[in-house]
Enzyme design. Structure first.
Site, PDB file in Angstrom:
ATOM      1  N   GLN A 128     -39.038 -35.808  18.509  1.00 25.75           N
ATOM      2  CA  GLN A 128     -40.108 -35.010  17.905  1.00 25.75           C
ATOM      3  C   GLN A 128     -40.079 -35.293  16.406  1.00 25.75           C
ATOM      4  OE1 GLN A 128     -39.713 -30.726  17.904  1.00 25.75           O
ATOM      5  NE2 GLN A 128     -41.935 -30.419  17.959  1.00 25.75           N
ATOM      6  N   LYS A 166       7.009 -37.141  13.623  1.00 27.93           N
ATOM      7  CA  LYS A 166       5.735 -37.848  13.499  1.00 27.93           C
ATOM      8  C   LYS A 166       5.885 -39.267  14.010  1.00 27.93           C
ATOM      9  CE  LYS A 166       4.564 -40.289  10.339  1.00 27.93           C
ATOM     10  NZ  LYS A 166       4.426 -41.775  10.129  1.00 27.93           N
ATOM     11  N   HIS A 178      17.728 -28.266  13.197  1.00 31.67           N
ATOM     12  CA  HIS A 178      17.093 -27.548  12.103  1.00 31.67           C
ATOM     13  C   HIS A 178      16.941 -28.424  10.867  1.00 31.67           C
ATOM     14  CE1 HIS A 178      21.216 -25.785  13.056  1.00 31.67           C
ATOM     15  NE2 HIS A 178      21.467 -26.843  12.306  1.00 31.67           N
ATOM     16  N   ALA A 204      28.396 -37.379   8.104  1.00 31.13           N
ATOM     17  CA  ALA A 204      27.571 -36.444   7.338  1.00 31.13           C
ATOM     18  C   ALA A 204      27.443 -36.897   5.889  1.00 31.13           C
ATOM     19  CB  ALA A 204      28.170 -35.047   7.404  1.00 31.13           C
ATOM     20  N   ARG A 250      28.733 -42.854   1.317  1.00 31.17           N
ATOM     21  CA  ARG A 250      28.647 -41.769   0.350  1.00 31.17           C
ATOM     22  C   ARG A 250      29.734 -41.974  -0.702  1.00 31.17           C
ATOM     23  NH1 ARG A 250      30.595 -37.793   5.079  1.00 31.17           N
ATOM     24  NH2 ARG A 250      32.852 -37.899   4.774  1.00 31.17           N
TER      25      ARG A 250
END
EC number: 2.7.7.23
Length: 467
Positions: free
Chosen positions: A72, A350, A362, A422, A439
């Site tokens: 239209q 991700k 955590h 660690a 470390r």
């Protein structure tokens, strides 16, 4: 007998005050015109024609080849809009239903009932009507003493007696196809707007002695049209209630349906529990006996059976059976969590895979990595995947241990049965049965505390505490 439908979707929708074409606004994750087309498709049409104008390309992009299209070019009223379908339907016999693309709540059952009623009555036109206690602004259905439709009268033209009528015109019609287009060519535009109105076809058919029927639908709420954001909100609420009720009937527990937001088309298995404030959107599938905790958001994801999601956000990700996440963690696109795997609080994954029984308790980030089975990821572990220009990938084998506060600088491979101490920053591969430690060596300097500014403050605090 052929069945056709014309969907009117050419209006500009200026009252929406939006750059988005009106019928493309979403109700529960699905564009209004898509809701309408989906219900029309369920009635097994021979032809579906969508009338488009403003925003035509975006409508075509959404609906694709599920419908034919007529354009239209000028907005000259609903009658003029329907007439644009003549080049597609003009030589067809049978019945043609006309609906609006901004009425997302109609159901296929209502349309099926309308077609059947129209066929039984042998009518040239059948108006879909409904009853409401507040008919203001709707056209009223005026019937004679034996219940035959006499006319449709608009609110502004209604007498005091006619204004009291509760039966209203929903704007949906079913016509004899050939008689529809013949009548459309007789519609005039001698009104204040200079437009050609579809309801004028009813009067033309009545004057020609044709049968005009009216089918009263059971649920007035289906007829709700959306012309502004307020109506969009109301339609969304009705649709959401309908969606939630269907899930509950099918065995899903929704603790607070009024505050649970589930998109149209989401699949949820029985015995799953949905807690308050949850949003489940897009192409999401959730299995059986899972728990989706309060205020979680799940988008375009697959959640298995017996999965627990606690106040977390999941987008374009997969959680396999018996896995769990949260609270307050985030699965970003292409994250995959294996069976019995655990992602605890304040974690992010991700474009990475965690294998079965791998635990990430955590405060950790895993990006662009493949992690095997039975791995322990300590607190504060970061997979360092970006060098400022490109993303890089790391691999961790089965039964590995990643100690707390470690950085895994991609690209590296940490083999099966290996150990990262660690606090390490790993930049080279760690082989099977090896421990990677990277470390600085600890040095304790005797008496050095007394040389620091904090020493005086500590003495003062100690004296105060000993008073």
């Amino acid at each position: 007998m052929e069945k056709n439908t014309i969907i009117l979707a050419a209006g500009q929708g200026t009252r929406m005050k939006s750059k988005l074409y009106k019928v493309l606004h979403q109700v529960c994750g699905k564009a209004m015109v898509d809701h309408m087309l989906t219900q029309v498709e369920k009635t097994n049409m021979d032809h579906i024609v969508t009338i488009v104008g403003h925003g035509a390309e975006k409508v075509r992009e959404l609906l694709g080849d599920r419908t034919e299209y007529a354009i239209q070019e000028q907005q000259l009223g609903t009658g003029h809009a329907v007439l644009q379908a003549e080049k597609i339907l003009g030589d067809k016999d049978g019945m043609t239903m006309i609906v609006s693309g901004d009425t997302p709540l109609f159901t296929a059952k209502t349309f099926e009932n309308l077609f059947e009623y129209h066929r039984q009555k042998g009518a040239a036109a059948t108006i879909l009507t409904a009853r409401t206690e507040n008919p203001f602004s709707y056209g009223r259905i005026v019937r004679n003493e034996v219940g035959v439709v006499s006319k449709i009268v608009e609110q502004k033209d209604a007498t005091t007696e006619e204004a009291e009528i509760k039966e209203i015109n929903t704007g949906v019609y079913c016509f004899d196809n050939q008689k529809l287009f013949a009548a459309l060519h007789q519609v005039k535009n001698d009104n204040a707007q200079g437009e050609y109105y579809l309801p004028d076809v009813i009067g033309i058919m009545k004057d020609a002695g044709e049968i005009v029927a009216a089918y009263e639908m059971a649920d007035f709420s289906e007829s709700m049209g959306v012309n502004d954001r307020l109506a969009l909100s109301k339609a969304t609420k009705v649709m959401q209630r309908r969606i939630n009720e269907e899930h509950m009937v099918n065995g899903v527990t929704i603790i607070d349906p009024e505050n649970t937001y589930i998109d149209y088309g989401v699949e949820i298995g029985p015995d799953t529990i949905i807690e308050p404030g949850v949003q489940i959107q897009g192409n999401t599938k959730i299995g059986s006996s899972s728990v989706i905790g309060a205020h979680s958001k799940i988008v375009d994801s697959t959640i298995g059976n017996r999965v627990t999601v606690t106040s977390s956000q999941i987008e374009s990700a997969i959680m396999h059976d018996d896995s769990n996440i949260g609270p307050h963690s985030h699965l970003r696109p292409q994250a995959e969590i294996g069976e019995f795997a655990h992602v605890g609080n304040y974690c992010e994954v991700k474009n990475a895979k965690l294998g079965a029984r791998t635990k990430m308790g955590h405060l950790s980030y895993v990006g662009d990595a493949d992690l095997g089975t039975d791995i322990n990821i300590g607190c504060g572990v970061v997979f360092v995947n970006y060098d400022g220009m490109n993303k890089h990938h790391s691999t961790v084998g089965d039964y590995a241990f990643i100690g707390s506060n470690s950085n895994i600088v991609a690209p590296v491979t940490i083999a099966d049965h290996s150990y990262v101490a660690a606090g390490s920053t790993i930049t080279n591969d760690v082989n099977k049965f090896e421990m990677g430690i990277a470390r600085g060596r600890q040095v304790n300097k005797e008496g050095y505390f007394k040389k620091l500014p904090v020493y005086d403050a500590a003495l003062k605090a100690e004296e105060e505490n000993n008073k």
